[in-house]
Scaffold this motif. Structure first.
Motif, PDB file in Angstrom:
ATOM      1  N   UNK A   1     -48.953  15.105  82.902  1.00 56.40           N
ATOM      2  CA  UNK A   1     -49.961  15.974  82.343  1.00 56.40           C
ATOM      3  C   UNK A   1     -49.265  17.223  81.828  1.00 56.40           C
ATOM      4  N   UNK A   2     -49.627  17.658  80.636  1.00 53.31           N
ATOM      5  CA  UNK A   2     -49.064  18.886  80.084  1.00 53.31           C
ATOM      6  C   UNK A   2     -49.743  20.096  80.693  1.00 53.31           C
ATOM      7  N   UNK A   3     -48.984  21.143  80.929  1.00 52.21           N
ATOM      8  CA  UNK A   3     -49.529  22.393  81.429  1.00 52.21           C
ATOM      9  C   UNK A   3     -49.581  23.376  80.273  1.00 52.21           C
ATOM     10  N   UNK A   4     -50.722  24.069  80.065  1.00 50.21           N
ATOM     11  CA  UNK A   4     -50.811  25.008  78.958  1.00 50.21           C
ATOM     12  C   UNK A   4     -49.763  26.108  79.064  1.00 50.21           C
ATOM     13  N   UNK A   5     -49.196  26.471  77.926  1.00 49.13           N
ATOM     14  CA  UNK A   5     -48.224  27.562  77.853  1.00 49.13           C
ATOM     15  C   UNK A   5     -48.993  28.813  77.450  1.00 49.13           C
ATOM     16  N   UNK A  40     -60.952  19.516  81.650  1.00 54.05           N
ATOM     17  CA  UNK A  40     -61.723  18.347  82.077  1.00 54.05           C
ATOM     18  C   UNK A  40     -61.066  17.055  81.606  1.00 54.05           C
ATOM     19  N   UNK A  41     -60.786  16.962  80.306  1.00 50.89           N
ATOM     20  CA  UNK A  41     -60.240  15.719  79.758  1.00 50.89           C
ATOM     21  C   UNK A  41     -58.792  15.477  80.181  1.00 50.89           C
ATOM     22  N   UNK A  42     -58.029  16.524  80.436  1.00 50.75           N
ATOM     23  CA  UNK A  42     -56.636  16.350  80.860  1.00 50.75           C
ATOM     24  C   UNK A  42     -56.521  16.223  82.377  1.00 50.75           C
ATOM     25  N   UNK A  43     -57.104  17.144  83.107  1.00 44.69           N
ATOM     26  CA  UNK A  43     -56.904  17.180  84.559  1.00 44.69           C
ATOM     27  C   UNK A  43     -57.779  16.196  85.318  1.00 44.69           C
ATOM     28  N   UNK A  44     -59.014  15.995  84.889  1.00 44.58           N
ATOM     29  CA  UNK A  44     -59.894  15.064  85.604  1.00 44.58           C
ATOM     30  C   UNK A  44     -59.704  13.636  85.102  1.00 44.58           C
ATOM     31  N   UNK A  47     -55.915  12.787  80.626  1.00 50.14           N
ATOM     32  CA  UNK A  47     -55.436  12.808  79.250  1.00 50.14           C
ATOM     33  C   UNK A  47     -54.176  13.648  79.097  1.00 50.14           C
ATOM     34  N   UNK A  48     -53.526  13.497  77.967  1.00 44.58           N
ATOM     35  CA  UNK A  48     -52.306  14.229  77.635  1.00 44.58           C
ATOM     36  C   UNK A  48     -52.640  15.279  76.587  1.00 44.58           C
ATOM     37  N   UNK A  49     -52.390  16.556  76.885  1.00 48.11           N
ATOM     38  CA  UNK A  49     -52.656  17.608  75.914  1.00 48.11           C
ATOM     39  C   UNK A  49     -51.590  17.528  74.820  1.00 48.11           C
ATOM     40  N   UNK A  50     -52.040  17.286  73.592  1.00 43.95           N
ATOM     41  CA  UNK A  50     -51.141  17.165  72.443  1.00 43.95           C
ATOM     42  C   UNK A  50     -51.073  18.502  71.701  1.00 43.95           C
TER      43      UNK A  50
END
Length: 150
Positions: A1-5, A40-44, A47-50
């Motif tokens: 999972x990507x973490x927001x920068x 919601x869509x990434x952590x729950x 999904x992969x944050x693009x």
């Protein structure tokens, strides 16, 4: 999972929805709070944050969700406004997620905070249930129980 920068939006160029030939399907969702919906869509849902924002793009399994707030007409869609979803009991479109193990997904996503309308219900050729995202968009989660179409 990507973490927001926090200092700059990240873009995962390898996972952008950009076909080299033909088409691929993405789904745009008007959201009130991009960060909340991205989480919601990434952590729950895993999904992969693009792309983090403007618009946010999340790769979910073999598809992409594009999320941004609604807005007024633009030169390429004159006279057309994108409006926020009005949460309620009527919908004209919804996301349909097909999963291999609905009971495992129901348990995992519920533990992470997803709110389902009911537990999975066996309907014969499929087991399914529904949940809502943070803006109230309806999401069907279903598992096929046979190879026959119904």
């Amino acid at each position: 999972m990507n973490t927001p920068v926090p200092h700059a939006p990240a873009i995962d160029l390898d996972n952008l929805p950009a076909p080299r030939a033909g088409i691929l399907v993405t789904h745009f969702i008007a959201v009130r709070d991009v960060a909340r919906s991205r989480a919601f869509y990434a952590e729950i849902l895993g999904g992969l944050v693009v792309v983090e924002a403007n618009p946010c793009i999340v790769k979910l399994a073999n598809s992409w969700l594009i999320m941004n707030p609604g807005g007024g007409p633009t030169p390429d869609k004159p006279g057309v406004s994108v409006v926020d979803h009005e949460a309620g009991d009527t919908v004209s479109s919804f996301l349909n997620l097909r999963v291999a193990d609905i009971h495992e997904c129901y348990a995992r996503w519920s533990a992470k905070g997803a709110e389902f309308l009911t537990a999975p219900i066996d309907r014969g050729s499929e087991i399914r249930c529904y949940m809502r995202d943070p803006d109230g968009h309806l999401i069907e989660v279903g598992q096929s129980t046979s190879t026959s179409a119904s």
